[in-house]
Design a protein around this motif. Sequence first.
Motif, PDB file in Angstrom:
ATOM      1  N   HIS A 148       0.831  -1.198   0.000  1.00 53.34           N
ATOM      2  CA  HIS A 148       0.000   0.000   0.000  1.00 53.34           C
ATOM      3  C   HIS A 148       0.870   1.254   0.000  1.00 53.34           C
ATOM      4  O   HIS A 148       1.813   1.365   0.777  1.00 53.34           O
ATOM      5  CB  HIS A 148      -0.899  -0.016   1.244  1.00 53.34           C
ATOM      6  N   PHE A 149       0.519   2.187  -0.878  1.00 54.87           N
ATOM      7  CA  PHE A 149       1.217   3.471  -0.954  1.00 54.87           C
ATOM      8  C   PHE A 149       0.172   4.574  -0.866  1.00 54.87           C
ATOM      9  O   PHE A 149      -0.769   4.618  -1.653  1.00 54.87           O
ATOM     10  CB  PHE A 149       2.002   3.593  -2.262  1.00 54.87           C
ATOM     11  N   ALA A 150       0.327   5.456   0.116  1.00 53.95           N
ATOM     12  CA  ALA A 150      -0.628   6.551   0.294  1.00 53.95           C
ATOM     13  C   ALA A 150       0.103   7.812   0.716  1.00 53.95           C
ATOM     14  O   ALA A 150       1.101   7.753   1.438  1.00 53.95           O
ATOM     15  CB  ALA A 150      -1.679   6.191   1.337  1.00 53.95           C
ATOM     16  N   VAL A 151      -0.411   8.953   0.245  1.00 52.79           N
ATOM     17  CA  VAL A 151       0.123  10.255   0.631  1.00 52.79           C
ATOM     18  C   VAL A 151      -1.050  11.139   1.028  1.00 52.79           C
ATOM     19  O   VAL A 151      -1.980  11.328   0.240  1.00 52.79           O
ATOM     20  CB  VAL A 151       0.912  10.920  -0.512  1.00 52.79           C
ATOM     21  N   TRP A 152      -0.997  11.662   2.248  1.00 56.24           N
ATOM     22  CA  TRP A 152      -1.998  12.605   2.739  1.00 56.24           C
ATOM     23  C   TRP A 152      -1.368  13.976   2.887  1.00 56.24           C
ATOM     24  O   TRP A 152      -0.231  14.087   3.358  1.00 56.24           O
ATOM     25  CB  TRP A 152      -2.505  12.187   4.112  1.00 56.24           C
ATOM     26  N   ALA A 153      -2.102  15.025   2.530  1.00 58.43           N
ATOM     27  CA  ALA A 153      -1.702  16.397   2.851  1.00 58.43           C
ATOM     28  C   ALA A 153      -2.353  16.773   4.166  1.00 58.43           C
ATOM     29  O   ALA A 153      -3.534  16.477   4.397  1.00 58.43           O
ATOM     30  CB  ALA A 153      -2.144  17.348   1.747  1.00 58.43           C
ATOM     31  N   LEU A 154      -1.584  17.418   5.040  1.00 59.21           N
ATOM     32  CA  LEU A 154      -2.073  17.871   6.334  1.00 59.21           C
ATOM     33  C   LEU A 154      -2.018  19.396   6.400  1.00 59.21           C
ATOM     34  O   LEU A 154      -1.162  20.021   5.767  1.00 59.21           O
ATOM     35  CB  LEU A 154      -1.248  17.283   7.477  1.00 59.21           C
ATOM     36  N   SER A 155      -2.892  19.968   7.173  1.00 61.25           N
ATOM     37  CA  SER A 155      -2.984  21.420   7.300  1.00 61.25           C
ATOM     38  C   SER A 155      -1.847  21.983   8.154  1.00 61.25           C
ATOM     39  O   SER A 155      -1.017  21.238   8.688  1.00 61.25           O
ATOM     40  CB  SER A 155      -4.329  21.802   7.933  1.00 61.25           C
ATOM     41  N   ASN A 156      -1.854  23.289   8.335  1.00 62.50           N
ATOM     42  CA  ASN A 156      -0.828  23.968   9.123  1.00 62.50           C
ATOM     43  C   ASN A 156      -0.805  23.484  10.569  1.00 62.50           C
ATOM     44  O   ASN A 156       0.252  23.455  11.215  1.00 62.50           O
ATOM     45  CB  ASN A 156      -1.043  25.480   9.082  1.00 62.50           C
ATOM     46  N   ASP A 157      -1.969  23.083  11.095  1.00 67.87           N
ATOM     47  CA  ASP A 157      -2.017  22.595  12.479  1.00 67.87           C
ATOM     48  C   ASP A 157      -1.912  21.077  12.570  1.00 67.87           C
ATOM     49  O   ASP A 157      -2.126  20.484  13.627  1.00 67.87           O
ATOM     50  CB  ASP A 157      -3.280  23.088  13.193  1.00 67.87           C
ATOM     51  N   GLY A 158      -1.576  20.424  11.450  1.00 67.47           N
ATOM     52  CA  GLY A 158      -1.322  18.984  11.468  1.00 67.47           C
ATOM     53  C   GLY A 158      -2.553  18.108  11.326  1.00 67.47           C
ATOM     54  O   GLY A 158      -2.492  16.908  11.572  1.00 67.47           O
ATOM     55  N   ARG A 159      -3.668  18.675  10.889  1.00 64.22           N
ATOM     56  CA  ARG A 159      -4.892  17.893  10.712  1.00 64.22           C
ATOM     57  C   ARG A 159      -5.014  17.397   9.272  1.00 64.22           C
ATOM     58  O   ARG A 159      -4.555  18.059   8.332  1.00 64.22           O
ATOM     59  CB  ARG A 159      -6.126  18.726  11.074  1.00 64.22           C
ATOM     60  N   LEU A 160      -5.657  16.235   9.098  1.00 65.26           N
ATOM     61  CA  LEU A 160      -5.858  15.673   7.766  1.00 65.26           C
ATOM     62  C   LEU A 160      -6.582  16.669   6.873  1.00 65.26           C
ATOM     63  O   LEU A 160      -7.582  17.261   7.273  1.00 65.26           O
ATOM     64  CB  LEU A 160      -6.669  14.382   7.844  1.00 65.26           C
ATOM     65  N   LYS A 161      -6.053  16.839   5.655  1.00 64.88           N
ATOM     66  CA  LYS A 161      -6.624  17.811   4.722  1.00 64.88           C
ATOM     67  C   LYS A 161      -7.134  17.127   3.456  1.00 64.88           C
ATOM     68  O   LYS A 161      -8.262  17.332   3.047  1.00 64.88           O
ATOM     69  CB  LYS A 161      -5.579  18.874   4.386  1.00 64.88           C
ATOM     70  N   HIS A 162      -6.278  16.328   2.811  1.00 67.33           N
ATOM     71  CA  HIS A 162      -6.673  15.737   1.535  1.00 67.33           C
ATOM     72  C   HIS A 162      -5.840  14.490   1.250  1.00 67.33           C
ATOM     73  O   HIS A 162      -4.622  14.501   1.444  1.00 67.33           O
ATOM     74  CB  HIS A 162      -6.481  16.762   0.407  1.00 67.33           C
TER      75      HIS A 162
END
Length: 197
Positions: A148-162
């Motif tokens: 499995h390969f996954a990449v998540w973008a996180l916000s400035n405060d470290g919360r899941l974004k996309h």
Amino acid sequence: MAALIGAFLVQAPATAHSTSSSAGTYRGEGDSLVRIPVTTKPSIVKITHQGEGHFAVWTLKPSGDKQDLVANTVGDHKGTSAFNTRSGGKVRALSVTADGVWTLQVLPITSARSWAVNAKGAGADVIRLAKPSTGLRRLTIRHSGEGHFAVWALSNDGRLKHLLVNKVGDYRGSVALPPGSRYATITADGAWSITRK
């Protein structure tokens, strides 16, 4: 001889154990429950394991319920994973399943390694931009692996974004980095690279 055999039979079996060698760093062998200071903040855990069997690490809520699976593999492991990236999370402990020696280092998410333009690695990691992204930015992403390969973008405060990528095996592609992204978390079993333009 009988005394020797009797002494051997009444000896306590070896048990798994863990110790805290410094603030935020825990070491052990085998299965263990590691209590950490309660945190609601997004954080990272740097993990190593030397063994041959199944290795897994879960974060646990104060209630004892599982929250984030931060490691799940067979054999040796070395990687960095984020936890508490969903709002409202609270972590009190780490539950370790292992057949070998392991280390866990719990740090604030701001301790993730720097990511300027190019980032390369192998396995799980968390990378950090100097400041949140703005405008239209393209990420060129590659992965060479079987799992499995996954990449998540996180916000400035470290919360899941996309969720940017979610595939199995090799991957090559380009995706948009959402404005306001500051961190990226990578789940991988092979070598990967991310270039930001």
